[in-house]
Motif scaffolding. Structure first.
Motif, PDB file in Angstrom:
ATOM      1  N   SER A 340     -25.944  -7.971  10.942  1.00 26.33           N
ATOM      2  CA  SER A 340     -25.386  -7.165  12.039  1.00 26.33           C
ATOM      3  C   SER A 340     -25.271  -5.685  11.690  1.00 26.33           C
ATOM      4  O   SER A 340     -25.057  -4.855  12.579  1.00 26.33           O
ATOM      5  N   LEU A 341     -25.399  -5.351  10.406  1.00 27.50           N
ATOM      6  CA  LEU A 341     -25.234  -3.964   9.972  1.00 27.50           C
ATOM      7  C   LEU A 341     -26.512  -3.378   9.376  1.00 27.50           C
ATOM      8  O   LEU A 341     -26.506  -2.254   8.883  1.00 27.50           O
ATOM      9  N   ASP A 344     -32.423   0.302   9.780  1.00 30.28           N
ATOM     10  CA  ASP A 344     -33.866   0.328  10.008  1.00 30.28           C
ATOM     11  C   ASP A 344     -34.539   1.004   8.821  1.00 30.28           C
ATOM     12  O   ASP A 344     -34.204   2.140   8.469  1.00 30.28           O
ATOM     13  N   ASN A 355     -26.875   2.583  12.100  1.00 27.62           N
ATOM     14  CA  ASN A 355     -27.635   1.383  12.452  1.00 27.62           C
ATOM     15  C   ASN A 355     -27.787   1.258  13.969  1.00 27.62           C
ATOM     16  O   ASN A 355     -27.327   2.123  14.733  1.00 27.62           O
ATOM     17  N   ALA A 356     -28.414   0.171  14.389  1.00 29.75           N
ATOM     18  CA  ALA A 356     -28.754   0.002  15.797  1.00 29.75           C
ATOM     19  C   ALA A 356     -27.527  -0.020  16.703  1.00 29.75           C
ATOM     20  O   ALA A 356     -27.595   0.369  17.873  1.00 29.75           O
ATOM     21  N   SER A 357     -26.391  -0.474  16.174  1.00 28.33           N
ATOM     22  CA  SER A 357     -25.175  -0.534  16.991  1.00 28.33           C
ATOM     23  C   SER A 357     -24.348   0.743  16.900  1.00 28.33           C
ATOM     24  O   SER A 357     -23.240   0.809  17.436  1.00 28.33           O
ATOM     25  N   GLY A 358     -24.857   1.765  16.206  1.00 27.15           N
ATOM     26  CA  GLY A 358     -24.159   3.040  16.124  1.00 27.15           C
ATOM     27  C   GLY A 358     -23.163   3.144  14.991  1.00 27.15           C
ATOM     28  O   GLY A 358     -22.440   4.148  14.896  1.00 27.15           O
ATOM     29  N   ARG A 359     -23.123   2.150  14.085  1.00 28.18           N
ATOM     30  CA  ARG A 359     -22.197   2.206  12.958  1.00 28.18           C
ATOM     31  C   ARG A 359     -22.753   3.130  11.877  1.00 28.18           C
ATOM     32  O   ARG A 359     -23.928   3.050  11.501  1.00 28.18           O
ATOM     33  N   THR A 374     -14.109   1.424  12.426  1.00 25.65           N
ATOM     34  CA  THR A 374     -14.021   1.805  13.836  1.00 25.65           C
ATOM     35  C   THR A 374     -12.555   1.967  14.252  1.00 25.65           C
ATOM     36  O   THR A 374     -11.641   1.548  13.533  1.00 25.65           O
TER      37      THR A 374
END
Length: 482
Positions: A340-341, A344, A355-359, A374
């Motif tokens: 999930s983290l 790329d 990462n893809a989720s903005g983390r 967060t």
């Protein structure tokens, strides 16, 4: 087999299975005896009928405690039993249960021979505990050595095939020294194992003799050394990203005649600090870097467990707490991040990744990756900080101690080097969520006596003024307590 242990020699306890490793233990015991030590071998073999005991060589300054003697010491139920009865009782146990009984027997034997706390004083106190072997022997001996009875400073040494990879399960919060055995400890000597055993024995003898001398001879310290020894110890938690604060606060404490002891917030560091707080090593606690709570709550790799932050409140030692590095969860290399983290692989170079989720993920070095917490995670962190302190305060009350006020100091401009205006983890919303959660949780915690006091400071955690302030708060608590 048994001989009287000479009290003018350092006394080394060796823990091992003589049914399979007799050659190595006999070699090490003989070497130690020839180099000024008395040796007691605690034989923890589990293979009945213990016929190997008839083959043990008699060595000067060496005694052996048999598995049956240890089994007998493990429980008062065995009092008065004959060797034949003990052997019959042991034979009815599964190997796992017999090993557990032998652990208890070793602890009973060694506890009775500690330099402090025995009444009457023992005539042959232990100056070092050591072991040689593979996974079974290492696990057994380290379980004994990690026991709270064996305080910091008593030499503990393990020559082991397991001294690679993650060894935290063996060491825990203790000061056990692990040394790679190179070759296997398998019951026969060769040029390599003999050389390694000799080096290990030299290390054990050196530590044991130094410990023995320290406790039996005049210190001979000059006045400056004695003044340093007499300074009250202060536990201080730190991380690389809070180092400026810890350094400045430590210097301030020293100016007041205190001796700061820093613990790196790596999981083991926090657990060790908590243990030593419980063992009353410290006059005060400056817990500036509570980041291990992030890893405990959010599956990072540096968790100190659910009891991190509890001990100082439960023991009522003067305490000042802050929120250093609660902006980050620790992971290993970037390649080790959970799915999930994941980052790329084509994503840009440099230490900061998104990462893809903005983390946000900061590559601290090739072995350490930091994930920015967060706002939602910070709310949970704030609640957890207060819950842990309240758990400690309630424990103090239930154990009959007068609970002491704990101050939580919040640096409103950032909690780490990365959480600062213009830096990678700067996040006003996340910081505010943390601070608000601490305030609201304290307000509804049932803290009738008002023992949690929150102080908000318009500073960054690494500002010199913040460091001076937290040090001064602790000094004032210490003065009030004296």
């Amino acid at each position: 087999m048994a001989q009287t242990v000479q009290t003018d020699r350092a006394h080394v306890a060796l823990i091992g299975t003589l049914d399979t490793k007799q050659a190595e233990y006999a070699f090490a015991a003989q070497w130690l005896a020839a180099n000024g030590c008395s040796v007691t071998i605690l034989d923890v073999s589990t293979r009945l009928p213990f016929s190997h005991l008839d083959e043990l060589p008699a060595l000067q300054h060496v005694q052996t405690v048999s598995p049956l003697e240890l089994f007998s010491a493990s429980s008062d139920k065995h009092d008065g039993a004959t060797p034949a009865q003990l052997k019959e009782q042991a034979s009815r146990l599964e190997r796992h249960d017999l090993r557990a009984a032998l652990v208890d027997g070793c602890l009973a034997f060694l506890r009775a021979r500690l330099r402090s706390g025995s009444s009457p004083p023992c005539d042959a106190p232990i100056d070092a505990i050591a072991s040689f072997g593979g996974s079974q022997n290492t696990s057994f001996a380290c379980t004994v050595m990690r026991n709270d009875a064996f305080k910091l400073g008593l030499p503990k040494f393990c020559l082991t095939t397991m001294a690679s990879g993650d060894i935290s399960q063996y060491i825990g919060e203790s000061d056990i020294c692990l040394m790679p055995s190179v070759g296997d400890i398998s019951g026969s000597l060769n040029k390599i194992t003999r050389t390694v055993l000799m080096s290990a024995s030299a290390a054990i003898a050196g530590m044991a003799n130094a410990y023995h001398a320290r406790h039996t001879q005049a210190r001979g310290a000059d006045a400056d050394d004695q003044r340093t020894e007499d300074r009250p110890l202060i536990a201080v938690s730190m991380f690389g990203v809070t180092t400026p604060c810890v350094t400045a606060a430590s210097e301030a404490l020293k100016r007041h005649g205190l001796e700061p002891v820093a613990f790196h917030a790596t999981g083991t560091g926090g657990r060790t600090m908590e243990r030593l707080i419980r063992e009353n090593y410290f006059a005060g606690v400056l817990d500036l870097t509570t980041t291990e709570i992030c890893d405990d709550l959010f599956s990072g790799v540096l968790s100190a467990g659910p009891d991190r932050l509890v001990s100082s409140a439960s023991t009522a030692v003067p305490t000042v707490v802050s929120v250093g590095a609660l902006d980050m969860i620790n992971f290993g290399p970037l390649s080790s991040l959970p799915p999930s983290l994941e980052i790329d692989a084509k994503e840009g170079a440099g230490p900061l990744h998104v990462n893809a989720s903005g983390r946000k993920v900061w590559e601290h070095n090739e072995s350490v990756s930091l994930l920015r917490t967060t706002p939602d995670e910070n709310r949970r962190l704030g609640e957890s900080v207060v819950e842990r302190l309240m758990r400690g305060l309630r424990a103090a009350k239930s154990e009959g101690r007068k609970a002491r006020e704990v101050k939580i100091v919040l640096p409103l401009h950032g909690v780490s080097m990365l959480d600062k205006q213009g830096e990678a983890f700067d996040d006003r919303e996340a910081r505010q969520a943390l601070f608000d959660a601490i305030e609201s949780s304290a307000a509804r915690a049932g803290d009738e006596a008002g023992l949690i006091k929150i102080i908000k400071v318009e500073r960054h955690i690494n500002d010199p003024e913040f460091a001076e302030m937290v040090a001064d708060l602790l000094v004032r608590q210490l003065q009030h307590a004296s």
